[in-house]
Design an enzyme around this catalytic site. Structure first.
Site, short mmCIF file in Angstrom:
data_model
loop_
_atom_site.label_atom_id
_atom_site.label_comp_id
_atom_site.label_asym_id
_atom_site.label_seq_id
_atom_site.Cartn_x
_atom_site.Cartn_y
_atom_site.Cartn_z
N GLU A 354 0.85 -1.19 0.00
CA GLU A 354 0.00 0.00 0.00
C GLU A 354 0.88 1.23 0.00
O GLU A 354 1.84 1.29 0.77
CB GLU A 354 -0.81 0.11 1.29
N HIS A 439 -3.18 -7.01 10.66
CA HIS A 439 -4.00 -8.01 9.98
C HIS A 439 -3.87 -9.40 10.60
O HIS A 439 -3.45 -10.35 9.94
CB HIS A 439 -3.60 -8.12 8.49
N ASN A 477 -5.41 -6.82 1.79
CA ASN A 477 -6.05 -6.43 3.06
C ASN A 477 -7.25 -7.34 3.32
O ASN A 477 -7.99 -7.66 2.40
CB ASN A 477 -6.51 -4.98 2.97
P1 FDA Z 1 -12.68 -7.51 14.55
O1 FDA Z 1 -11.37 -7.36 15.23
O2 FDA Z 1 -13.08 -6.51 13.55
O3 FDA Z 1 -13.85 -7.54 15.64
C1 FDA Z 1 -13.75 -8.29 16.83
C2 FDA Z 1 -14.54 -7.57 17.93
O4 FDA Z 1 -14.68 -8.44 19.05
C3 FDA Z 1 -13.85 -6.31 18.45
O5 FDA Z 1 -14.78 -5.23 18.43
C4 FDA Z 1 -13.44 -6.68 19.87
O6 FDA Z 1 -13.45 -5.58 20.77
C5 FDA Z 1 -14.48 -7.71 20.24
N1 FDA Z 1 -14.04 -8.67 21.28
C6 FDA Z 1 -12.85 -9.32 21.35
N2 FDA Z 1 -12.83 -10.17 22.39
C7 FDA Z 1 -14.04 -10.06 22.99
C8 FDA Z 1 -14.62 -10.68 24.15
N3 FDA Z 1 -13.98 -11.61 24.85
N4 FDA Z 1 -15.89 -10.30 24.51
C9 FDA Z 1 -16.57 -9.35 23.79
N5 FDA Z 1 -16.06 -8.74 22.70
C10 FDA Z 1 -14.81 -9.10 22.30
N6 FDA Z 1 -8.22 -4.43 6.79
C11 FDA Z 1 -8.57 -4.14 5.51
O7 FDA Z 1 -9.13 -5.01 4.83
N7 FDA Z 1 -8.31 -2.91 4.98
C12 FDA Z 1 -7.68 -1.94 5.70
O8 FDA Z 1 -7.48 -0.81 5.19
C13 FDA Z 1 -7.28 -2.23 7.02
N8 FDA Z 1 -6.58 -1.32 7.77
C14 FDA Z 1 -6.33 -1.57 9.12
C15 FDA Z 1 -5.74 -0.58 9.90
C16 FDA Z 1 -5.57 -0.80 11.27
C17 FDA Z 1 -4.92 0.27 12.12
C18 FDA Z 1 -6.01 -2.02 11.85
C19 FDA Z 1 -5.86 -2.28 13.32
C20 FDA Z 1 -6.58 -2.99 11.06
C21 FDA Z 1 -6.74 -2.79 9.69
N9 FDA Z 1 -7.34 -3.75 8.89
C22 FDA Z 1 -7.62 -3.48 7.57
C23 FDA Z 1 -7.70 -5.08 9.42
C24 FDA Z 1 -9.21 -5.28 9.68
O9 FDA Z 1 -9.72 -4.21 10.44
C25 FDA Z 1 -9.40 -6.62 10.41
O10 FDA Z 1 -8.92 -7.64 9.57
C26 FDA Z 1 -10.87 -6.89 10.73
O11 FDA Z 1 -11.41 -5.89 11.55
C27 FDA Z 1 -11.05 -8.25 11.42
O12 FDA Z 1 -12.43 -8.54 11.46
P2 FDA Z 1 -13.01 -9.60 12.49
O13 FDA Z 1 -14.47 -9.69 12.27
O14 FDA Z 1 -12.20 -10.84 12.42
O15 FDA Z 1 -12.70 -9.00 13.95
#
Ligand code: FDA
Length: 498
Positions: A354, A439, A477
């Site tokens: 990127e 990721h 991503n």
């Molecule tokens: P996700 O992490 O989205 O959701 C899990 C949720 O469960 C969270 O809200 C968490 O708080 C909650 N949780 C966890 N444990 C828990 C518990 N025990 N009880 C209750 N709740 C709980 N990807 C992409 O495709 N394009 C991009 O541009 C980017 N850029 C990017 C930047 C940054 C800074 C980050 C950190 C990440 C990205 N990503 C990305 C990655 C992308 O955001 C990521 O892959 C997805 O959010 C993952 O989706 P999930 O549904 O797996 O979990």
């Protein structure tokens, strides 16, 4: 509430959780969503919901007293600062060999990510999920996910003159002069809003340094898309600041007892509740889901989970680097925080990079890149009985594979342009930010820890529906693939199990 009985409970409100909740609710099933983070809908005393990248405050970080910025230094000076401990939106979760950044709050990672919404090339899909019918994914589920997420394309004519994408045009020039394929990358950011930001007719968000700690405007997070639709059914309830700590079979009966800690904004437990659920969807993200399952298996709560639990975890090959441009290649004082392009050297060199912003508000002559690479390194989560925590076996040295692949792009560009890597961005004169991932993927891999649709082996009514299903790499991503796979799996679950 405490003691309730619900047909379906979803742990987490990120991509997997939002898809599950919407499709279950549309099929008539009431859904309880449990989210450890906050609801982000109220402005602070500065009038903003979220802080900008250059001025993090307590809202920025999940229960830390010091920020942990991925670009930790600027012209060599450390920029991390002390903050109040608070249930902020970005978790920099530290394991022995890697810091894993994740979103916290209703909307999960969609609150903090760059919105880059990339569908992998179909020719590469079988390397991601070999047991999944690729034709069905590309005919039905990727289109459904792209529509549901509100993915859009940048106007290529506008791109050519927009000041906020000067850095991307410099990135393109350097990529193409070295013979690399350069492509626009779709995004869920509202591109018309972006144009209006550039024109100065709306309140700026992407053009005001907001992204990693949240966007007040412009970005279509899950709150505006899947979760809004789910709530509109009237069948979905979300409990923020509630963290699931256990999921145990009801003795002698069907269903599961889910134990939930209610926390306050400094992270203290203020109440512990139990809910009985007929079906439980693990959507806590790759790390959150893996940590729960590994603990529940090791502590004998869910002993019949199979030996694949905790395995197959990867970092999507993330590495970051910066290049120092010549004075005739300024990257711009005004930079959109939303990346819009990438350099594709996957087939030849194993890297997709990127072209990223460095939104400091001043001219830096820097080009920043986040590379996704084809590393085969996979780590495993395991229960540490002495600390009562889950460890991850990732080793920092494994990033060398990713660095080698990213160098296939940037060594060539540097040699062509007569430029060098920046050494002032990551501390200790490091060229490569090799200590993090944005990721996280894997830990409960599809067709291994679960069946081919996310049903956990060993327990009827338990499902995994998030990034934990994907074995370590998506070639691009990940969130479009996480969403599309969740759409596919919930279709099958609704048809057969509900
Ligand atoms: P996700 O992490 O989205 O959701 C899990 C949720 O469960 C969270 O809200 C968490 O708080 C909650 N949780 C966890 N444990 C828990 C518990 N025990 N009880 C209750 N709740 C709980 N990807 C992409 O495709 N394009 C991009 O541009 C980017 N850029 C990017 C930047 C940054 C800074 C980050 C950190 C990440 C990205 N990503 C990305 C990655 C992308 O955001 C990521 O892959 C997805 O959010 C993952 O989706 P999930 O549904 O797996 O979990």
């Amino acid at each position: 509430g405490n003691g309730a009985q619900v047909p379906a409970l979803v742990i987490g409100t990120g991509y997997g959780g939002a898809v599950a909740a919407l499709r279950l609710a549309q099929a008539g099933v009431p859904v309880e969503m449990v989210e450890m983070g906050m609801t982000w809908d109220t402005p602070g005393s500065d009038g903003k919901i979220f802080p900008k990248v250059t001025a993090p405050d307590k809202r920025a970080y999940w229960l830390r007293t010091k920020t942990k910025a991925p670009v930790s230094n600027f012209f060599g000076f450390p920029i991390d600062s002390n903050i109040e401990r608070y249930t902020g939106v970005l978790d920099a979760e530290e394991f022995a060999g890697i810091t894993v950044y994740q979103g916290r709050g209703v909307g999960g990672g969609s609150l903090v990510n760059g919105g880059m919404a990339v569908t992998p090339k179909q020719s590469r899909f079988s390397s991601i999920l070999p047991s999944v019918d690729a034709a069905e994914m590309y005919d039905t589920y990727y289109p459904r996910a792209n529509a549901g997420l509100g993915v859009g394309a940048i106007d290529p004519t506008w791109f050519e003159t927009a000041a906020c994408y000067q850095y991307a045009r410099v990135g393109r020039k350097h990529a193409q002069r070295s013979g690399f394929a350069w492509t626009f990358v779709p995004d869920v950011y509202d591109w018309n809003y972006m144009k209006a930001e550039q024109a100065g007719t709306v309140t700026r968000s992407a053009l005001d340094g907001q992204v990693m700690y949240g966007n007040d405007h412009g970005k279509k997070s899950l709150v505006q898309t899947y979760l809004a639709q789910a709530l509109a059914t009237g069948r979905v309830n979300v409990s923020p600041l509630h963290k699931v700590t256990s999921v145990a079979p009801v003795s002698g009966g069907p269903g599961y007892t889910v134990t939930i800690d209610q926390i306050n904004t400094t992270g203290d437990v203020v109440a512990t509740k139990t809910v009985t659920a007929a079906k439980v969807f693990f959507a806590a993200g790759s790390v959150g889901t893996s940590k729960l399952l590994v603990k529940l298996k090791a502590t004998g709560v869910l002993p019949n989970l199979n030996g694949e639990i905790g395995k197959g975890w990867g970092d999507n090959g993330n590495v970051m680097c910066g290049r120092a441009n010549h004075m005739w290649d300024p990257t711009g004082e005004l930079q959109s925080t939303i990346p819009c392009s990438g350099i594709d050297n996957w087939d030849a060199g194993g890297a997709f990079a990127e072209v990223a912003p460095l939104p400091t508000g001043i001219e830096t002559y820097a080009s920043l890149y986040l590379s996704i690479t084809r590393t085969t390194r996979r780590a495993e989560f395991s229960w540490n009985a002495s600390t009562g925590k889950v460890d991850l076996s990732w080793q920092t040295a494994w990033k060398q594979d990713s660095i080698t692949m990213a160098k296939t792009i940037f060594d060539k560009i540097n040699s062509k342009e007569g430029t060098i890597y920046r050494t002032d961005l990551f501390g200790g004169y490091k060229v490569w930010q090799d200590g993090l991932t944005y990721h996280p993927l894997g830990g409960a891999v599809l067709n291994k820890a679960t069946d081919n649709y996310g049903r956990l082996a060993g327990y009827d009514g338990l499902y995994v529906i998030d990034g934990a299903l994907i074995p370590g790499n998506t070639t691009v991503n990940p969130f479009v693939t996480i969403t599309a796979l969740a759409e596919r799996n919930i279709d099958n679950i609704l048809a057969n199990d509900i």
